[in-house]
Design a protein around this motif. Structure first.
Motif, PDB file in Angstrom:
ATOM      1  N   ALA A  93      -1.994  16.720  -5.694  1.00 24.35           N
ATOM      2  CA  ALA A  93      -0.872  16.028  -6.321  1.00 24.35           C
ATOM      3  C   ALA A  93       0.350  16.934  -6.404  1.00 24.35           C
ATOM      4  O   ALA A  93       1.479  16.507  -6.126  1.00 24.35           O
ATOM      5  CB  ALA A  93      -1.271  15.539  -7.710  1.00 24.35           C
ATOM      6  N   GLU A  94       0.136  18.206  -6.760  1.00 28.33           N
ATOM      7  CA  GLU A  94       1.247  19.152  -6.832  1.00 28.33           C
ATOM      8  C   GLU A  94       1.858  19.375  -5.447  1.00 28.33           C
ATOM      9  O   GLU A  94       3.087  19.435  -5.291  1.00 28.33           O
ATOM     10  CB  GLU A  94       0.749  20.488  -7.410  1.00 28.33           C
ATOM     11  N   HIS A  95       0.998  19.513  -4.446  1.00 23.53           N
ATOM     12  CA  HIS A  95       1.441  19.703  -3.058  1.00 23.53           C
ATOM     13  C   HIS A  95       2.358  18.561  -2.628  1.00 23.53           C
ATOM     14  O   HIS A  95       3.443  18.785  -2.059  1.00 23.53           O
ATOM     15  CB  HIS A  95       0.191  19.775  -2.163  1.00 23.53           C
ATOM     16  N   ILE A  96       1.961  17.355  -2.914  1.00 24.90           N
ATOM     17  CA  ILE A  96       2.735  16.184  -2.492  1.00 24.90           C
ATOM     18  C   ILE A  96       4.023  16.066  -3.302  1.00 24.90           C
ATOM     19  O   ILE A  96       5.114  15.890  -2.739  1.00 24.90           O
ATOM     20  CB  ILE A  96       1.883  14.909  -2.620  1.00 24.90           C
ATOM     21  N   ARG A  97       3.917  16.167  -4.607  1.00 27.04           N
ATOM     22  CA  ARG A  97       5.119  15.991  -5.443  1.00 27.04           C
ATOM     23  C   ARG A  97       6.170  17.066  -5.164  1.00 27.04           C
ATOM     24  O   ARG A  97       7.376  16.797  -5.258  1.00 27.04           O
ATOM     25  CB  ARG A  97       4.715  15.999  -6.915  1.00 27.04           C
ATOM     26  N   SER A  98       5.728  18.257  -4.813  1.00 29.20           N
ATOM     27  CA  SER A  98       6.690  19.329  -4.543  1.00 29.20           C
ATOM     28  C   SER A  98       7.490  19.092  -3.273  1.00 29.20           C
ATOM     29  O   SER A  98       8.548  19.697  -3.070  1.00 29.20           O
ATOM     30  CB  SER A  98       5.961  20.680  -4.443  1.00 29.20           C
ATOM     31  N   LYS A  99       6.994  18.197  -2.392  1.00 29.74           N
ATOM     32  CA  LYS A  99       7.705  17.922  -1.140  1.00 29.74           C
ATOM     33  C   LYS A  99       8.606  16.694  -1.239  1.00 29.74           C
ATOM     34  O   LYS A  99       9.500  16.513  -0.406  1.00 29.74           O
ATOM     35  CB  LYS A  99       6.696  17.724  -0.001  1.00 29.74           C
ATOM     36  N   LEU A 100       8.418  15.861  -2.230  1.00 31.81           N
ATOM     37  CA  LEU A 100       9.222  14.652  -2.337  1.00 31.81           C
ATOM     38  C   LEU A 100      10.721  14.936  -2.495  1.00 31.81           C
ATOM     39  O   LEU A 100      11.545  14.182  -1.953  1.00 31.81           O
ATOM     40  CB  LEU A 100       8.721  13.785  -3.488  1.00 31.81           C
ATOM     41  N   ALA A 121      12.841  14.760   0.624  1.00 31.85           N
ATOM     42  CA  ALA A 121      13.089  13.433   1.206  1.00 31.85           C
ATOM     43  C   ALA A 121      12.325  13.139   2.490  1.00 31.85           C
ATOM     44  O   ALA A 121      12.924  12.762   3.499  1.00 31.85           O
ATOM     45  CB  ALA A 121      14.587  13.240   1.440  1.00 31.85           C
ATOM     46  N   PRO A 122      10.989  13.274   2.490  1.00 26.80           N
ATOM     47  CA  PRO A 122      10.240  12.841   3.673  1.00 26.80           C
ATOM     48  C   PRO A 122      10.365  11.339   3.857  1.00 26.80           C
ATOM     49  O   PRO A 122      10.532  10.594   2.892  1.00 26.80           O
ATOM     50  CB  PRO A 122       8.794  13.239   3.343  1.00 26.80           C
ATOM     51  N   GLY A 123      10.286  10.890   5.112  1.00 28.44           N
ATOM     52  CA  GLY A 123      10.401   9.465   5.393  1.00 28.44           C
ATOM     53  C   GLY A 123       9.084   8.730   5.329  1.00 28.44           C
ATOM     54  O   GLY A 123       9.044   7.496   5.365  1.00 28.44           O
ATOM     55  N   GLY A 124       7.994   9.466   5.247  1.00 27.55           N
ATOM     56  CA  GLY A 124       6.663   8.882   5.167  1.00 27.55           C
ATOM     57  C   GLY A 124       5.643   9.990   5.034  1.00 27.55           C
ATOM     58  O   GLY A 124       5.913  11.156   5.338  1.00 27.55           O
ATOM     59  N   MET A 125       4.451   9.629   4.549  1.00 26.21           N
ATOM     60  CA  MET A 125       3.388  10.609   4.321  1.00 26.21           C
ATOM     61  C   MET A 125       2.098  10.126   4.968  1.00 26.21           C
ATOM     62  O   MET A 125       1.745   8.950   4.871  1.00 26.21           O
ATOM     63  CB  MET A 125       3.185  10.818   2.817  1.00 26.21           C
ATOM     64  N   ALA A 180       0.685   9.980  -6.181  1.00 26.54           N
ATOM     65  CA  ALA A 180       1.747  10.986  -6.215  1.00 26.54           C
ATOM     66  C   ALA A 180       3.037  10.470  -5.590  1.00 26.54           C
ATOM     67  O   ALA A 180       4.137  10.836  -6.018  1.00 26.54           O
ATOM     68  CB  ALA A 180       1.285  12.252  -5.500  1.00 26.54           C
ATOM     69  N   ALA A 181       2.918   9.615  -4.573  1.00 22.63           N
ATOM     70  CA  ALA A 181       4.106   9.076  -3.909  1.00 22.63           C
ATOM     71  C   ALA A 181       4.879   8.132  -4.805  1.00 22.63           C
ATOM     72  O   ALA A 181       6.092   7.955  -4.631  1.00 22.63           O
ATOM     73  CB  ALA A 181       3.711   8.364  -2.625  1.00 22.63           C
ATOM     74  N   GLU A 182       4.205   7.485  -5.751  1.00 22.33           N
ATOM     75  CA  GLU A 182       4.828   6.599  -6.730  1.00 22.33           C
ATOM     76  C   GLU A 182       5.683   5.513  -6.073  1.00 22.33           C
ATOM     77  O   GLU A 182       6.731   5.119  -6.604  1.00 22.33           O
ATOM     78  CB  GLU A 182       5.673   7.408  -7.719  1.00 22.33           C
ATOM     79  N   GLY A 183       5.270   5.075  -4.890  1.00 25.70           N
ATOM     80  CA  GLY A 183       5.993   4.014  -4.211  1.00 25.70           C
ATOM     81  C   GLY A 183       7.295   4.435  -3.568  1.00 25.70           C
ATOM     82  O   GLY A 183       8.038   3.589  -3.051  1.00 25.70           O
ATOM     83  N   ARG A 184       7.585   5.734  -3.569  1.00 26.91           N
ATOM     84  CA  ARG A 184       8.880   6.204  -3.052  1.00 26.91           C
ATOM     85  C   ARG A 184       8.911   6.290  -1.528  1.00 26.91           C
ATOM     86  O   ARG A 184       9.985   6.182  -0.929  1.00 26.91           O
ATOM     87  CB  ARG A 184       9.199   7.575  -3.659  1.00 26.91           C
ATOM     88  N   ILE A 185       7.753   6.504  -0.899  1.00 23.88           N
ATOM     89  CA  ILE A 185       7.688   6.599   0.556  1.00 23.88           C
ATOM     90  C   ILE A 185       6.425   5.891   1.041  1.00 23.88           C
ATOM     91  O   ILE A 185       5.440   5.789   0.293  1.00 23.88           O
ATOM     92  CB  ILE A 185       7.673   8.064   1.047  1.00 23.88           C
ATOM     93  N   PRO A 186       6.408   5.401   2.287  1.00 24.69           N
ATOM     94  CA  PRO A 186       5.192   4.795   2.829  1.00 24.69           C
ATOM     95  C   PRO A 186       4.073   5.823   2.957  1.00 24.69           C
ATOM     96  O   PRO A 186       4.314   7.000   3.254  1.00 24.69           O
ATOM     97  CB  PRO A 186       5.626   4.289   4.209  1.00 24.69           C
ATOM     98  N   VAL A 187       2.849   5.372   2.743  1.00 23.28           N
ATOM     99  CA  VAL A 187       1.662   6.218   2.881  1.00 23.28           C
ATOM    100  C   VAL A 187       0.800   5.639   4.000  1.00 23.28           C
ATOM    101  O   VAL A 187       0.337   4.497   3.905  1.00 23.28           O
ATOM    102  CB  VAL A 187       0.862   6.266   1.561  1.00 23.28           C
ATOM    103  N   VAL A 188       0.610   6.436   5.044  1.00 16.08           N
ATOM    104  CA  VAL A 188      -0.189   6.035   6.209  1.00 16.08           C
ATOM    105  C   VAL A 188      -1.451   6.878   6.218  1.00 16.08           C
ATOM    106  O   VAL A 188      -1.394   8.088   6.426  1.00 16.08           O
ATOM    107  CB  VAL A 188       0.590   6.219   7.525  1.00 16.08           C
TER     108      VAL A 188
END
Length: 319
Positions: free
Chosen positions: A39-46, A49-53, A80-88
């Motif tokens: 979760a920390e890894h992902i949130r620290s990259k948001l 502004a990634p376009g997708g994860m 962790a994305a909280e709906g901010r970016i698409p998750v594939v």
């Protein structure tokens, strides 16, 4: 008979606008998936502004995860994305496991699936196509086809798959530019909105060529540990700043690829090592991959330092 275009007319395109983030899967000291560090890894990259994860894919060691562990990874990524970016989410391997991975990803709230190759066996083209079709039918999620290893696709196969509205993209991990061009030309005749990705290791090195054949999206494993450099490259690439892009290639990406090519599997191992060097304890890689030697780790550390220097020096045009 339904026409090519009418069969695909109701396809819902996935919006992937920006650099694509392939997170690693952190492991605890006793070998389990570390939810908190993930979760920390992902949130620290948001903030970058990634376009997708793309969790639980190649960089995330899908090959070494159980289906239950992969489900944990996707659940944590979606949260962790909280709906901010698409998750594939990643799926693949033995068909039974791939179906379970796909259904788990749908339950976790993923937006789409990236289909990695089936396990071990080399099936004929028709069989590999059926593998994709069965996964596409297993959930309501759209799927992206990953062409690599023992799942390589021809232009004819991809045109056929593109007639299925659930199949929305093609990711090339083979590196045959001529074939990739044939595929993009053929598919776009029936699906102008189809997504095309460069899926080669350290894709920044080859993305100039892929842009030339109409494949503008690419995997950025480097974003997982050095988003400052990966983002700077992406912005230079998007703006057509070839001088800046080529300097980043010469001074960071080419040396990184040289180190990567010393040991099989370092396309993942170096990314996790880079995360550790940046202060996030994601653990090591699982077998059959190996971690860098102390000497290799020292060279990677110098590369990370050089990358950060470049990012600070060259950020000006995009500040």
């Amino acid at each position: 008979m339904m026409s090519d275009t009418s069969r695909a007319a109701d396809a819902e395109p996935l919006s992937l606008d920006g650099i694509l983030f392939f997170p690693v899967t952190p492991f605890t000291a006793d070998g389990g998936v570390d939810r908190d560090v993930l979760a920390e890894h992902i949130r620290s990259k948001l903030p970058f502004a990634p376009g997708g994860m793309f969790p639980a894919c190649g960089t995330g060691e899908l090959h070494a995860l159980s289906t239950a562990e992969a489900a944990i990874v996707v659940e944590e990524a979606v949260a962790a994305a909280e709906g901010r970016i698409p998750v594939v989410a990643g799926t693949g391997g033995p068909l039974g496991s791939a179906l379970e991975l796909a259904r788990n990803a749908e339950r976790a709230g993923a937006d789409a699936l990236l289909v990695l190759p089936p396990y071990l066996v080399q099936g004929p083209g028709a069989g590999v196509t059926r593998y994709i079709e069965e996964l596409a039918a297993a959930t309501s999620l759209p799927v992206i086809v990953y062409s690599r290893a023992n799942a390589r696709f021809t232009a004819r196969q991809m045109r056929e798959l593109a007639l299925n509205p659930k199949v929305i993209g093609f990711k090339d991990g083979v590196g045959d530019i001529g074939l990739a061009q044939e595929i993009s030309l053929s598919v776009r005749e029936v699906r102008p909105d189809f997504l095309f990705f460069n899926g080669l290791l350290t894709a920044e090195l080859t993305q100039g060529a892929y842009r030339g054949i109409g494949m503008p999206l690419y995997s950025s494993a480097a974003f997982a540990f050095l988003p400052e450099v990966a983002n700077l490259y992406y912005r230079a690439f998007s703006a057509g700043d070839e001088d800046l892009r080529n300097r980043l290639l010469r001074e960071f990406y080419v040396p990184l690829v040289t180190l990567r090519d010393e040991t099989p599997g370092f396309g993942v191992s170096l990314i996790k090592a880079g995360c550790r060097l940046r202060g996030l304890d994601v653990g090591g890689v699982r077998a059959p991959l190996v971690d860098p030697s102390p000497e290799q780790l020292g060279r990677l550390e110098r590369l990370v330092e050089r990358g950060l220097e470049l990012a600070q020096e060259l950020e000006g045009p995009f500040a």
